[in-house]
Design a protein around this motif. Structure first.
Motif, PDB file in Angstrom:
ATOM      1  N   VAL A   1      -0.219  27.766 -47.201  1.00 18.28           N
ATOM      2  CA  VAL A   1      -1.206  28.842 -47.174  1.00 18.28           C
ATOM      3  C   VAL A   1      -1.922  28.749 -45.831  1.00 18.28           C
ATOM      4  CG1 VAL A   1      -3.278  29.792 -48.243  1.00 18.28           C
ATOM      5  CG2 VAL A   1      -1.500  28.755 -49.672  1.00 18.28           C
ATOM      6  N   LEU A   2      -1.810  29.808 -45.064  1.00 18.96           N
ATOM      7  CA  LEU A   2      -2.367  29.837 -43.719  1.00 18.96           C
ATOM      8  C   LEU A   2      -3.548  30.795 -43.677  1.00 18.96           C
ATOM      9  CD1 LEU A   2      -2.115  29.089 -40.677  1.00 18.96           C
ATOM     10  CD2 LEU A   2      -0.506  30.991 -40.463  1.00 18.96           C
ATOM     11  N   GLY A   3      -4.669  30.312 -43.182  1.00 19.98           N
ATOM     12  CA  GLY A   3      -5.848  31.170 -43.049  1.00 19.98           C
ATOM     13  C   GLY A   3      -5.542  32.384 -42.186  1.00 19.98           C
ATOM     14  N   TYR A   4      -5.995  33.548 -42.655  1.00 19.36           N
ATOM     15  CA  TYR A   4      -5.743  34.821 -41.979  1.00 19.36           C
ATOM     16  C   TYR A   4      -7.086  35.410 -41.601  1.00 19.36           C
ATOM     17  CZ  TYR A   4      -3.033  39.149 -41.244  1.00 19.36           C
ATOM     18  OH  TYR A   4      -2.394  40.240 -40.714  1.00 19.36           O
TER      19      TYR A   4
ATOM     20  N   VAL B   1       5.310  30.952 -46.640  1.00 20.39           N
ATOM     21  CA  VAL B   1       4.003  30.848 -45.986  1.00 20.39           C
ATOM     22  C   VAL B   1       3.212  32.088 -46.373  1.00 20.39           C
ATOM     23  CG1 VAL B   1       2.745  30.699 -43.801  1.00 20.39           C
ATOM     24  CG2 VAL B   1       4.957  29.546 -44.052  1.00 20.39           C
ATOM     25  N   LYS B   2       2.074  31.867 -47.034  1.00 22.36           N
ATOM     26  CA  LYS B   2       1.206  32.964 -47.443  1.00 22.36           C
ATOM     27  C   LYS B   2       0.028  33.049 -46.482  1.00 22.36           C
ATOM     28  CE  LYS B   2       2.833  33.717 -51.866  1.00 22.36           C
ATOM     29  NZ  LYS B   2       3.874  32.801 -51.983  1.00 22.36           N
ATOM     30  N   LEU B   3      -0.254  34.257 -46.003  1.00 21.33           N
ATOM     31  CA  LEU B   3      -1.460  34.478 -45.207  1.00 21.33           C
ATOM     32  C   LEU B   3      -2.598  34.757 -46.177  1.00 21.33           C
ATOM     33  CD1 LEU B   3       0.051  36.714 -42.392  1.00 21.33           C
ATOM     34  CD2 LEU B   3      -0.743  34.362 -42.170  1.00 21.33           C
ATOM     35  N   TRP B   4      -3.697  34.013 -46.050  1.00 22.33           N
ATOM     36  CA  TRP B   4      -4.810  34.112 -46.995  1.00 22.33           C
ATOM     37  C   TRP B   4      -6.098  34.422 -46.247  1.00 22.33           C
ATOM     38  CZ3 TRP B   4      -4.782  34.773 -51.954  1.00 22.33           C
ATOM     39  CH2 TRP B   4      -5.959  34.589 -52.683  1.00 22.33           C
TER      40      TRP B   4
ATOM     41  N   MET C   1     -12.375  20.982 -43.372  1.00 19.68           N
ATOM     42  CA  MET C   1     -13.134  21.525 -44.495  1.00 19.68           C
ATOM     43  C   MET C   1     -12.833  23.009 -44.708  1.00 19.68           C
ATOM     44  SD  MET C   1     -14.820  19.273 -46.136  1.00 19.68           S
ATOM     45  CE  MET C   1     -15.885  20.362 -47.067  1.00 19.68           C
ATOM     46  N   ALA C   2     -12.686  23.753 -43.617  1.00 18.45           N
ATOM     47  CA  ALA C   2     -12.336  25.170 -43.740  1.00 18.45           C
ATOM     48  C   ALA C   2     -10.972  25.304 -44.409  1.00 18.45           C
ATOM     49  CB  ALA C   2     -12.342  25.848 -42.371  1.00 18.45           C
ATOM     50  N   ALA C   3     -10.030  24.406 -44.087  1.00 21.17           N
ATOM     51  CA  ALA C   3      -8.716  24.423 -44.733  1.00 21.17           C
ATOM     52  C   ALA C   3      -8.852  24.184 -46.239  1.00 21.17           C
ATOM     53  CB  ALA C   3      -7.792  23.381 -44.106  1.00 21.17           C
ATOM     54  N   VAL C   4      -9.782  23.316 -46.624  1.00 22.33           N
ATOM     55  CA  VAL C   4     -10.035  23.067 -48.045  1.00 22.33           C
ATOM     56  C   VAL C   4     -10.515  24.355 -48.719  1.00 22.33           C
ATOM     57  CG1 VAL C   4     -11.529  21.851 -49.696  1.00 22.33           C
ATOM     58  CG2 VAL C   4     -10.486  20.605 -47.775  1.00 22.33           C
ATOM     59  N   PHE C   5     -11.449  25.056 -48.099  1.00 20.01           N
ATOM     60  CA  PHE C   5     -11.966  26.297 -48.685  1.00 20.01           C
ATOM     61  C   PHE C   5     -10.873  27.362 -48.771  1.00 20.01           C
ATOM     62  CE2 PHE C   5     -16.035  24.336 -48.055  1.00 20.01           C
ATOM     63  CZ  PHE C   5     -16.832  24.877 -49.048  1.00 20.01           C
ATOM     64  N   ILE C   6     -10.033  27.461 -47.755  1.00 20.84           N
ATOM     65  CA  ILE C   6      -8.921  28.424 -47.777  1.00 20.84           C
ATOM     66  C   ILE C   6      -7.977  28.098 -48.926  1.00 20.84           C
ATOM     67  CG2 ILE C   6      -6.825  29.134 -46.524  1.00 20.84           C
ATOM     68  CD1 ILE C   6      -8.550  28.705 -43.909  1.00 20.84           C
ATOM     69  N   LEU C   7      -7.542  26.841 -48.995  1.00 26.81           N
ATOM     70  CA  LEU C   7      -6.591  26.446 -50.041  1.00 26.81           C
ATOM     71  C   LEU C   7      -7.204  26.540 -51.429  1.00 26.81           C
ATOM     72  CD1 LEU C   7      -3.848  25.426 -50.906  1.00 26.81           C
ATOM     73  CD2 LEU C   7      -4.600  23.089 -50.372  1.00 26.81           C
TER      74      LEU C   7
ATOM     75  N   ILE D   1       0.888  22.283 -52.440  1.00 28.97           N
ATOM     76  CA  ILE D   1       0.679  23.379 -51.504  1.00 28.97           C
ATOM     77  C   ILE D   1      -0.207  22.864 -50.377  1.00 28.97           C
ATOM     78  CG2 ILE D   1      -0.268  25.705 -51.203  1.00 28.97           C
ATOM     79  CD1 ILE D   1       0.303  26.194 -54.178  1.00 28.97           C
ATOM     80  N   MET D   2       0.148  23.250 -49.160  1.00 28.73           N
ATOM     81  CA  MET D   2      -0.631  22.856 -47.984  1.00 28.73           C
ATOM     82  C   MET D   2      -1.448  24.050 -47.515  1.00 28.73           C
ATOM     83  SD  MET D   2       0.802  21.559 -44.271  1.00 28.73           S
ATOM     84  CE  MET D   2       1.027  19.844 -44.748  1.00 28.73           C
ATOM     85  N   GLY D   3      -2.704  23.816 -47.193  1.00 27.58           N
ATOM     86  CA  GLY D   3      -3.560  24.846 -46.629  1.00 27.58           C
ATOM     87  C   GLY D   3      -3.861  24.529 -45.177  1.00 27.58           C
ATOM     88  N   LEU D   4      -3.814  25.555 -44.327  1.00 31.80           N
ATOM     89  CA  LEU D   4      -4.056  25.357 -42.905  1.00 31.80           C
ATOM     90  C   LEU D   4      -5.122  26.310 -42.391  1.00 31.80           C
ATOM     91  CD1 LEU D   4      -0.351  25.190 -41.622  1.00 31.80           C
ATOM     92  CD2 LEU D   4      -1.857  23.269 -42.194  1.00 31.80           C
TER      93      LEU D   4
END
Length: 137
Positions: A54-57, A87-90, A120-126, A3-6
């Motif tokens: 997973v995309l930061g929302y 694509v999940k908004l998180w 780093m923010a992407a890491v926390f989101i994912l 899974i990729m986090g953005l």
């Protein structure tokens, strides 16, 4: 399957990727926003065999949605169309604050923090998403 986090920012996109067991998130890159951003994401999706994004929302602290949330929704639709992946908004509230705090505690200089904060923010989101998945399996 990974899974990729953005973390979708105004100037950059922070990118994180899960391990194959979907337990941990690792920061892999910060992409400069440009016409080539989708091509760079495509390379990473292929390289890491990504099956979900997973995309930061960005919600406001009171839970309402602002203009940045609208941009994330539009980017989410673009990603779904281009990559044919879910694509999940998180909810990303406080992810940048947590990333900043973590880097400060690690005694990373202000200049270096600026370069890696979105990653780093992407890491926390994912990681938040992965933890949620583990609790709800």
């Amino acid at each position: 399957m990974r899974i990729m986090g953005l973390d979708f920012g105004e100037r950059t996109i922070g990118v994180a990727i899960s391990d194959e067991l979907l337990w941990t998130a690792q920061g892999i890159k910060t992409i400069r926003r440009s016409k080539a951003e989708i091509d760079e994401l495509a390379e990473l999706i292929d390289k890491y065999e990504v099956r979900e994004i997973v995309l930061g929302y960005p919600k406001n602290m009171n839970g309402t949605l602002g203009p940045r949330a609208q941009l994330s929704e539009e980017f989410s639709e673009l990603l779904q169309e281009r990559f044919q992946l879910p694509v999940k908004l998180w909810d990303e509230r406080l992810s940048t604050v947590a990333a900043q705090r973590s880097l400060i505690e690690a005694d990373v200089s202000r200049a270096k923090r600026k370069k890696v904060i979105d990653k780093m923010a992407a890491v926390f989101i994912l990681q938040g998403y992965l933890d949620h998945r583990q609790r709800n399996v």
